[in-house]
Design a protein around this motif. Structure first.
Motif, PDB file in Angstrom:
ATOM      1  N   GLN A   1     -18.478 -53.619  10.873  1.00 54.73           N
ATOM      2  CA  GLN A   1     -17.976 -52.943  12.062  1.00 54.73           C
ATOM      3  C   GLN A   1     -19.024 -51.958  12.554  1.00 54.73           C
ATOM      4  N   LEU A   2     -19.056 -51.730  13.863  1.00 59.54           N
ATOM      5  CA  LEU A   2     -19.900 -50.679  14.410  1.00 59.54           C
ATOM      6  C   LEU A   2     -19.244 -49.347  14.058  1.00 59.54           C
ATOM      7  N   ASN A   3     -20.016 -48.427  13.490  1.00 63.65           N
ATOM      8  CA  ASN A   3     -19.494 -47.130  13.071  1.00 63.65           C
ATOM      9  C   ASN A   3     -19.835 -46.036  14.084  1.00 63.65           C
TER      10      ASN A   3
ATOM     11  N   PRO B   1     -27.921 -32.590  15.080  1.00 60.61           N
ATOM     12  CA  PRO B   1     -28.351 -32.599  16.478  1.00 60.61           C
ATOM     13  C   PRO B   1     -27.405 -33.380  17.399  1.00 60.61           C
ATOM     14  N   PHE B   2     -26.313 -33.871  16.848  1.00 65.75           N
ATOM     15  CA  PHE B   2     -25.417 -34.742  17.601  1.00 65.75           C
ATOM     16  C   PHE B   2     -24.132 -34.029  18.020  1.00 65.75           C
ATOM     17  N   LEU B   3     -23.595 -34.462  19.158  1.00 65.58           N
ATOM     18  CA  LEU B   3     -22.299 -33.992  19.634  1.00 65.58           C
ATOM     19  C   LEU B   3     -21.432 -35.240  19.765  1.00 65.58           C
ATOM     20  N   PRO B   4     -20.419 -35.394  18.892  1.00 65.84           N
ATOM     21  CA  PRO B   4     -19.678 -36.648  18.826  1.00 65.84           C
ATOM     22  C   PRO B   4     -18.471 -36.738  19.762  1.00 65.84           C
TER      23      PRO B   4
ATOM     24  N   GLY C   1     -12.440 -46.017  15.669  1.00 68.30           N
ATOM     25  CA  GLY C   1     -13.277 -45.536  14.586  1.00 68.30           C
ATOM     26  C   GLY C   1     -14.758 -45.457  14.921  1.00 68.30           C
ATOM     27  N   VAL C   2     -15.150 -45.855  16.115  1.00 66.89           N
ATOM     28  CA  VAL C   2     -16.545 -45.764  16.540  1.00 66.89           C
ATOM     29  C   VAL C   2     -16.785 -44.380  17.137  1.00 66.89           C
ATOM     30  N   THR C   3     -17.930 -43.804  16.813  1.00 67.85           N
ATOM     31  CA  THR C   3     -18.307 -42.500  17.352  1.00 67.85           C
ATOM     32  C   THR C   3     -19.538 -42.648  18.235  1.00 67.85           C
ATOM     33  N   LEU C   4     -19.479 -42.032  19.412  1.00 68.65           N
ATOM     34  CA  LEU C   4     -20.649 -41.908  20.267  1.00 68.65           C
ATOM     35  C   LEU C   4     -21.271 -40.561  19.947  1.00 68.65           C
ATOM     36  N   ASP C   5     -22.462 -40.581  19.383  1.00 61.36           N
ATOM     37  CA  ASP C   5     -23.154 -39.352  19.004  1.00 61.36           C
ATOM     38  C   ASP C   5     -24.159 -38.995  20.096  1.00 61.36           C
ATOM     39  N   TYR C   6     -23.818 -38.002  20.909  1.00 65.08           N
ATOM     40  CA  TYR C   6     -24.697 -37.582  21.989  1.00 65.08           C
ATOM     41  C   TYR C   6     -25.857 -36.777  21.412  1.00 65.08           C
ATOM     42  N   TYR C   7     -27.047 -37.190  21.797  1.00 64.96           N
ATOM     43  CA  TYR C   7     -28.276 -36.578  21.313  1.00 64.96           C
ATOM     44  C   TYR C   7     -29.111 -36.140  22.511  1.00 64.96           C
TER      45      TYR C   7
END
Length: 131
Positions: free
Chosen positions: A9-11, A41-44, A50-56
């Motif tokens: 799965q994409l995490n 450094p990420f803002l999720p 269950g997938v998280t977009l980690d803004y960098y």
């Protein structure tokens, strides 16, 4: 017998941005989600599957626009369109942004495309694409 690939799965994925707070809050607001606490450094932005977009924050680097598609509940679609309109963001029926202010009816659902503050082509759709 289950195949080993059945458990893959994409995490999470990194979403490059010029201002991680602005971009994460923009998407979370449109989708009706919350922005999580910073993680290094990420803002999720956590999605319900269950997938998280980690803004960098890509300081000084040119961002290559990407496409992100979100399967959304039909009952929440109109509210998302309303939030786009309230934010003054143009949405389109097509990925090439040729049909402004319209939604599509692909696969018996509804869908729309819009740009986020970094130029990423975001898509909301109520039915997955038939494959």
């Amino acid at each position: 017998m289950a195949h080993p690939s059945d458990a893959i799965q994409l995490n999470h994925t990194v979403v490059h941005s010029y201002d991680r707070s602005l971009s994460a809050h923009f998407l979370a607001d449109i989708l009706g989600l919350e922005v999580g606490a910073p993680f290094g450094p990420f803002l999720p932005v956590d999605l319900s599957n269950g997938v998280t977009l980690d803004y960098y924050e890509s300081k000084g680097a040119q961002i290559q626009p990407q496409h992100y598609a979100f399967l959304v509940p039909d009952e929440g679609f109109d509210a998302m369109i309303d939030r786009l309109e309230a934010a003054g963001v143009t949405y389109y029926a097509d990925p090439g942004h040729m049909e402004p202010g319209k939604v599509n009816g692909l696969f018996g659902g509804r869908g729309a495309y819009f740009d986020d503050p970094d130029g990423h082509n975001m898509e909301i759709m109520t039915r997955p694409y038939a494959r």
